[in-house]
Design a protein around this motif. Structure first.
Motif, PDB file in Angstrom:
ATOM      1  N   ASP A  49      17.137  -3.649  -6.991  1.00 62.32           N
ATOM      2  CA  ASP A  49      16.715  -3.557  -8.385  1.00 62.32           C
ATOM      3  C   ASP A  49      15.276  -4.005  -8.598  1.00 62.32           C
ATOM      4  N   THR A  50      14.592  -4.413  -7.534  1.00 62.42           N
ATOM      5  CA  THR A  50      13.236  -4.921  -7.633  1.00 62.42           C
ATOM      6  C   THR A  50      12.220  -3.848  -7.263  1.00 62.42           C
ATOM      7  N   SER A  51      11.233  -3.637  -8.157  1.00 65.03           N
ATOM      8  CA  SER A  51      10.145  -2.695  -7.881  1.00 65.03           C
ATOM      9  C   SER A  51       8.821  -3.416  -8.076  1.00 65.03           C
ATOM     10  N   CYS A  52       7.913  -3.243  -7.129  1.00 67.26           N
ATOM     11  CA  CYS A  52       6.585  -3.849  -7.199  1.00 67.26           C
ATOM     12  C   CYS A  52       5.557  -2.813  -6.773  1.00 67.26           C
ATOM     13  N   THR A  53       4.339  -2.949  -7.283  1.00 67.34           N
ATOM     14  CA  THR A  53       3.277  -2.009  -6.923  1.00 67.34           C
ATOM     15  C   THR A  53       2.136  -2.728  -6.234  1.00 67.34           C
ATOM     16  N   GLY A  54       1.361  -1.949  -5.508  1.00 59.90           N
ATOM     17  CA  GLY A  54       0.173  -2.455  -4.837  1.00 59.90           C
ATOM     18  C   GLY A  54      -0.885  -1.373  -4.777  1.00 59.90           C
ATOM     19  N   GLN A  55      -2.147  -1.799  -4.847  1.00 66.47           N
ATOM     20  CA  GLN A  55      -3.268  -0.859  -4.787  1.00 66.47           C
ATOM     21  C   GLN A  55      -4.160  -1.210  -3.611  1.00 66.47           C
ATOM     22  N   GLY A  56      -4.852  -0.189  -3.087  1.00 66.14           N
ATOM     23  CA  GLY A  56      -5.777  -0.428  -1.997  1.00 66.14           C
ATOM     24  C   GLY A  56      -6.618   0.797  -1.701  1.00 66.14           C
ATOM     25  N   PRO A  57      -7.640   0.615  -0.864  1.00 67.95           N
ATOM     26  CA  PRO A  57      -8.554   1.703  -0.517  1.00 67.95           C
ATOM     27  C   PRO A  57      -7.984   2.687   0.508  1.00 67.95           C
ATOM     28  N   SER A  58      -6.782   2.405   1.010  1.00 68.87           N
ATOM     29  CA  SER A  58      -6.093   3.322   1.922  1.00 68.87           C
ATOM     30  C   SER A  58      -4.606   3.259   1.607  1.00 68.87           C
ATOM     31  N   LYS A  59      -3.875   4.248   2.065  1.00 76.33           N
ATOM     32  CA  LYS A  59      -2.432   4.244   1.834  1.00 76.33           C
ATOM     33  C   LYS A  59      -1.797   3.028   2.501  1.00 76.33           C
ATOM     34  N   LYS A  60      -2.250   2.723   3.700  1.00 80.73           N
ATOM     35  CA  LYS A  60      -1.712   1.582   4.443  1.00 80.73           C
ATOM     36  C   LYS A  60      -1.952   0.277   3.687  1.00 80.73           C
ATOM     37  N   ALA A  61      -3.172   0.082   3.182  1.00 86.80           N
ATOM     38  CA  ALA A  61      -3.504  -1.144   2.455  1.00 86.80           C
ATOM     39  C   ALA A  61      -2.680  -1.252   1.169  1.00 86.80           C
ATOM     40  N   ALA A  62      -2.483  -0.140   0.488  1.00 89.61           N
ATOM     41  CA  ALA A  62      -1.708  -0.145  -0.756  1.00 89.61           C
ATOM     42  C   ALA A  62      -0.237  -0.468  -0.482  1.00 89.61           C
ATOM     43  N   LYS A  63       0.311   0.089   0.607  1.00 88.98           N
ATOM     44  CA  LYS A  63       1.698  -0.213   0.970  1.00 88.98           C
ATOM     45  C   LYS A  63       1.848  -1.674   1.358  1.00 88.98           C
ATOM     46  N   HIS A  64       0.865  -2.202   2.099  1.00 87.36           N
ATOM     47  CA  HIS A  64       0.890  -3.614   2.491  1.00 87.36           C
ATOM     48  C   HIS A  64       0.885  -4.511   1.259  1.00 87.36           C
ATOM     49  N   LYS A  65       0.030  -4.185   0.296  1.00 90.41           N
ATOM     50  CA  LYS A  65      -0.075  -4.988  -0.917  1.00 90.41           C
ATOM     51  C   LYS A  65       1.225  -4.935  -1.705  1.00 90.41           C
TER      52      LYS A  65
END
Length: 88
Positions: A49-65
């Motif tokens: 039930d938990t959703s979180c977002t992340g942003q970054g200069p690459s897809k990998k960085a955004a997924k990591h965040k």
């Protein structure tokens, strides 16, 4: 949590946590914007039930965040707390 597990990425830690609780993390690309030389990606990760977002200069960085934010949320804000017990 990251300090207790050197060499492991937030994505792998979240995967292990999800496996342990029986809820596999699901990643969704929400946005890809910006110019080719300066892109910005936004990913959402959902674990149960938990959703979180992340942003970054690459897809990998955004997924990591996104995974890092989810781990903080799921573990009550402490990234130093061990996520997994050693099952040896």
């Amino acid at each position: 949590m990251l300090a207790a597990n050197p060499g492991k990425t937030p994505i792998s830690l979240l995967q292990e946590y999800g496996t342990r609780i029986g809820k596999t993390p699901v990643y969704d690309l929400l946005k890809a914007e910006g110019q080719a030389h300066q892109p910005n990606f936004t990913f959402r990760v959902t674990v149960g039930d938990t959703s979180c977002t992340g942003q970054g200069p690459s897809k990998k960085a955004a997924k990591h965040k996104a995974a890092e934010v989810a781990l903080k949320h799921l573990k009550g804000g402490s990234m130093l707390e061990p996520a997994l017990e050693d099952s040896r």
